[in-house]
Design a protein around this motif. Sequence first.
Motif, PDB file in Angstrom:
ATOM      1  N   ASN A 213     -14.947  20.165  62.190  1.00 28.32           N
ATOM      2  CA  ASN A 213     -14.044  20.301  63.321  1.00 28.32           C
ATOM      3  C   ASN A 213     -14.548  21.699  63.774  1.00 28.32           C
ATOM      4  O   ASN A 213     -13.767  22.807  63.725  1.00 28.32           O
ATOM      5  N   GLU A 327     -11.666  23.267  55.513  1.00 28.23           N
ATOM      6  CA  GLU A 327     -11.608  21.750  55.293  1.00 28.23           C
ATOM      7  C   GLU A 327     -12.014  21.085  53.969  1.00 28.23           C
ATOM      8  O   GLU A 327     -11.165  20.267  53.719  1.00 28.23           O
ATOM      9  N   GLN A 331      -9.457  18.806  52.123  1.00 33.33           N
ATOM     10  CA  GLN A 331      -9.942  17.326  51.814  1.00 33.33           C
ATOM     11  C   GLN A 331      -9.579  17.583  49.999  1.00 33.33           C
ATOM     12  O   GLN A 331      -9.181  16.528  49.735  1.00 33.33           O
TER      13      GLN A 331
END
Length: 448
Positions: A213, A327, A331
């Motif tokens: 993103n 991220e 995750q």
Amino acid sequence: SARVMPTQERKLFSSTLFHKIFKAHTSLSLKKCKGCLYKISTSMVEKGTSLLKMMEISVAEAEKRTGKNAVNMQETYTVYLIETRPVDAASEGTNPVPDSLWRRYSEFELLRNYLLVTYPFSVVPPLPEKRAEFVWHKLSADNMDPDFVERRRVGLENFLLRVASHPDLSSDKIFYSFLTEENGWKETVFETGFQAKADSRLKALNATFRVKNPDKRFAEMKHYGDELQSVISQLLRVRARAADRLYGVYKVHGNYGRVFSEWSAIEKEMGDGLQSAGHHMDAYAASVDDILEEEEHYADQLKEYLFYADALRAVCRKHELTQYELEMAAQDLTSKKQQREELATGTIRTFSLKGMTSKLFGQETPEQREAKVKMLETQIEEGEELVKERNTECEEFVKSAWVDIERFKEQKDHDLREALISYAIMQISMCKKGIQVWNNAKECFSKM
């Protein structure tokens, strides 16, 4: 007035005019007193305070030296004299000598590398080129050439002025000690441990391709940096080719002078006029050297923004890395929560490694499962804290970086506009001088 006013210090005109004004201002013999230095060193660390408001900085001269390098071999290198003095000295009517110290180009590189790591959200000003690029054929590419060393001296001074006017970089204590402490400065830099904090190229490249993103603004800004570097490179190549052609055209005019002089020797009535016209042509042919030397200063201003494009992209790459780390942390947290859910419900994904292990070796005992759940609970708590920390870090980076990018854009627009206007004015002046030469020649012919 030759004095640089505080309101101008952030704009830092790169033009030759600015350089001449600043040099005239800082060449006054003024010596810093220890009380003034203490006042600067204690107040300059205030957030957002520009060091240039309190200290005048110049790179006064360059000097070639010979000495032993790290492997005990003889080498020739150039050192640059940095002169500083408190701004208050002039306003108080004192007239001492500027404080000074010598630095090598490699020390400027070390300073900039430190700033890049310590202020990853800032568009750190670039250094002038280490070796000449985009040169036309009559210009030496030797980094020991006096003309090149002089242009680099001007570029290094501009670098220091850029840093000293920056709202964040100017308040750095390492930068201040670079300007004021000749001995022990390198040790102080290495003690900060900045090298260990530097991101590897592989890590940054990995983030570029794997971030899911990316922030659209930073992606567009990175692309803009690529495009800016491309167009300035093309402009510099065109300018180098034009300089080659221009040099040839001017020097060919010297043949007019030779032919007119030879012709004048066989004429009685026309001889004086031809001889005078020949002198004008000789002067015109010789003037190209000064013209192209002045052009090099404008080329150096374009090169500064060629290298600034790298600094802009470095900020964008750092954002990609910060986003990627966020991220990855999120995750990993999701994965840990899923494992906890599987243990709690007894549902295991068929194609997972855990599922295959259970089929081969049987189910875990309740005690083993409980121990794993407790361990996962601890890891999940740590993961949530890490995600929160990474998210805050990313938000703060975006906020700080975008403020500095906006500041840089305003500076860039102003500087490049001024440089291009000045270059156009120089070309107009050059053409007017050419017209004047031919008008003078016409007058000579009219009197024959």
